[in-house]
Write a protein that holds these residues in place. Sequence first.
Motif, short mmCIF file in Angstrom:
data_model
loop_
_atom_site.label_atom_id
_atom_site.label_comp_id
_atom_site.label_asym_id
_atom_site.label_seq_id
_atom_site.Cartn_x
_atom_site.Cartn_y
_atom_site.Cartn_z
N ASP A 165 66.56 28.11 -12.35
CA ASP A 165 66.38 26.67 -12.15
C ASP A 165 65.23 26.44 -11.17
OD1 ASP A 165 68.06 23.87 -12.45
OD2 ASP A 165 66.94 24.02 -10.58
N THR A 166 64.26 25.61 -11.59
CA THR A 166 63.05 25.42 -10.78
C THR A 166 63.06 24.11 -9.99
OG1 THR A 166 61.88 24.43 -12.66
CG2 THR A 166 61.66 26.81 -12.37
N GLY A 167 64.26 23.58 -9.75
CA GLY A 167 64.33 22.39 -8.89
C GLY A 167 65.04 21.20 -9.50
N SER A 168 66.13 21.43 -10.22
CA SER A 168 66.85 20.32 -10.85
C SER A 168 67.49 19.41 -9.80
CB SER A 168 67.96 20.86 -11.77
OG SER A 168 67.40 21.52 -12.89
N THR A 169 67.52 18.12 -10.15
CA THR A 169 68.19 17.15 -9.28
C THR A 169 69.38 16.50 -9.99
OG1 THR A 169 66.66 15.42 -10.04
CG2 THR A 169 66.06 16.63 -8.03
N ASP A 170 69.69 16.95 -11.21
CA ASP A 170 70.83 16.43 -11.96
C ASP A 170 71.92 17.51 -12.02
OD1 ASP A 170 69.83 18.25 -13.74
OD2 ASP A 170 69.37 16.81 -15.33
N ARG A 171 72.74 17.51 -13.07
CA ARG A 171 73.88 18.43 -13.17
C ARG A 171 73.53 19.73 -13.90
NH1 ARG A 171 77.44 17.18 -16.35
NH2 ARG A 171 79.17 18.34 -15.38
N THR A 172 72.26 20.02 -14.05
CA THR A 172 71.85 21.19 -14.82
C THR A 172 72.52 22.47 -14.33
OG1 THR A 172 69.72 20.26 -15.49
CG2 THR A 172 69.88 22.65 -15.45
N ARG A 173 72.45 22.76 -13.04
CA ARG A 173 73.00 24.01 -12.51
C ARG A 173 74.52 24.08 -12.72
NH1 ARG A 173 68.90 23.08 -8.54
NH2 ARG A 173 70.35 22.04 -7.12
N GLU A 174 75.19 22.95 -12.51
CA GLU A 174 76.64 22.91 -12.69
C GLU A 174 77.03 23.20 -14.14
OE1 GLU A 174 80.20 19.57 -12.50
OE2 GLU A 174 78.31 19.19 -11.44
N ILE A 175 76.31 22.60 -15.08
CA ILE A 175 76.58 22.82 -16.51
C ILE A 175 76.38 24.29 -16.86
CG2 ILE A 175 75.72 22.34 -18.84
CD1 ILE A 175 75.05 19.48 -17.77
N ALA A 176 75.29 24.88 -16.39
CA ALA A 176 75.01 26.29 -16.70
C ALA A 176 76.14 27.18 -16.17
CB ALA A 176 73.68 26.71 -16.09
N ARG A 177 76.62 26.92 -14.95
CA ARG A 177 77.71 27.73 -14.39
C ARG A 177 78.99 27.54 -15.19
NH1 ARG A 177 75.37 25.89 -9.22
NH2 ARG A 177 74.21 27.67 -8.34
N ASP A 178 79.24 26.34 -15.70
CA ASP A 178 80.43 26.09 -16.52
C ASP A 178 80.43 26.97 -17.77
OD1 ASP A 178 81.40 24.24 -14.75
OD2 ASP A 178 80.69 22.48 -15.88
#
Length: 644
Positions: free
Chosen positions: A239-252
Amino acid sequence: MTNRLVQAQRLVDNERWGQALTLVEPLAAAIAATDRNRYLFSRRLLALACSQTGRFEEAERYAGEGLVVCPEALDFPFLLAITAARAGKYDEALRFGRQYLDRWPAAANAPSETAPWNLTIDQRHQLLNAYGVALLERGRPEEAENAFREAIALCPGFDSSHINLAQMYAKQGRAEEARAAAAAGLRQTPESIPLRRLAEADRKRPTISVCMIVKDEEILLPRCLRSVQPLADEIIVVDTGSTDRTREIARDFGALVLEFPWQGDFSSARNESIHHATKDWILIIDADEELPAEDLPAIRFSIDQPDIRILSLSVFNKSLETGQVSSFLPSTRLFRRDLNLRYYGIVHNRLNIPPEMSITRCPARVFHYGYDLSADVLEKKKARTRALLEKQLADHPDDLYANFNMAQLLRGFRDADSEEVSRAIMEHAGRVIGNPESKTPRYFGQRLMSLHQMATALYALKRYEEAERYCREALEAKPGYLDPIMTLGHIHLAAGRLNDARTCYLRYLETRASYRAEDETDNVILLYLDGVHVAWYGLGLIAEKERAVAEAIRCYRQALAARAPYLDCYLRLGRLSLDNHDPIAAEAMFRNEAERDERSAWAWFGLGEALSQQGRDDQGVDYFRRAVDLAPDDHQMLFRLGKT
């Protein structure tokens, strides 16, 4: 002469194909068709030897000559079907294979003068095997399975049918059936190495690391991750700097998520994801892409093959809303981790593959939805890409790939047809074409596309002769290149050369009908992969100019059958139907246009005319009023209204 033919037959019996050809080919022209037996003997021998040595066109010619002289024989349709299958001409393989199979029952009772040309009567299993391959390639797997099984029943010791049946099951994801089919074949032909590999497949299944780079992709990321989950043994998301739920979705989804500050360089982020991979294969995919579930078995089958190291998939730029495909390109997406391959280039990065490494095409597809964005988001994305390309070109002004990408980016601008942008496209495409390195195999695809970029820019500037020259240069290098074929049609049409334009549009339709994306080996982006509607529309314009009303109607209907709605097809069909005294058909077309665009003044005006011709003047007047309200200053409409 007879002695030489007999000697050549002995060579063929011993599979010494080249020597047989050397002996007989000089005689071919001297043997007249009136010398029936020697003529047929020589044509069968030559067709077989040419087919076995890869000279497929000559094999087809010799077998075809024999079939003309003896149309009731089995041997010539047999040779034509087998040769066509080997050459990838599957429609011909099916046609001649069907001919052989239909004649086979009567062959046993053939008259004595025909029997010598029915030597393949005991080789029906070979024909059925080739027939099955052709059926499979033409998307008829159930019939292919029946053909392979019938071939096996006729000759259990013929391993090709076992191999093809097992491979078909494997590609369909039917792993247990594939191993069972291979094991059954091994019992009949224990020395077959391909069958042994198929029977032992999946004992140690190759593993896959899915590697991604993302930023603010919460909308499309779930679709992508769901599509790769059945294949993935691990998912690595940088992840190169997300400010939305991108990281959370990927971990899910069970992904390993790594934060990597954006450095203005796509390759560094991409390589970071590969650095953390631990599995046998690397699969590269973006958050705005998707792997169709039905294509996953093809990927699994391909990576199971021990001699395959790098795989290229077919990427289709597609609309989520309409499902329409805007363009296509082959793209290297899978490679073995132990090759230690990495990406280079700050934007539109490329995998650095040594020239000696071979890339295998896989029939699996990737659907890319990255252009299915709002206008504002798309413009911001283009601006970011342009800034990165300008930075790259400032450091390396002659970089072939960066210049090609800049010209390609500019072609997607709203004002791409303006003089300023057209000249900018020509500047960057010209740098590619003028660089001697572009003529090397490494840059073959970029040179082809740059020739087409130059042609479209010149077309926009109405410099038709120059545009035509660049199209023809591209087609000399790649005769089946769809984009310049279509563009040549546009050029000829704009220049008023109607017969030449018609030839090009018909050539496009013929070429597109036989084109298979999964067989494309050149790295070219095709803008007109799905351009059938465009070609038919062009043919409709030609027919209109020639005042061939019925033909114009047919062509526009074909365009709409391929893609509806399309441009002003409904309006043109409505107007032509009125001219053809068919107001009911005209009414239907104008209603379609009014539903598509309720602010189309000419749709409502056409409806008024269609109803007036039907004697429904009261209703027609309402539509005329609506048309005039929408376009009160359209003098042409007011003039027609006065006439009506």
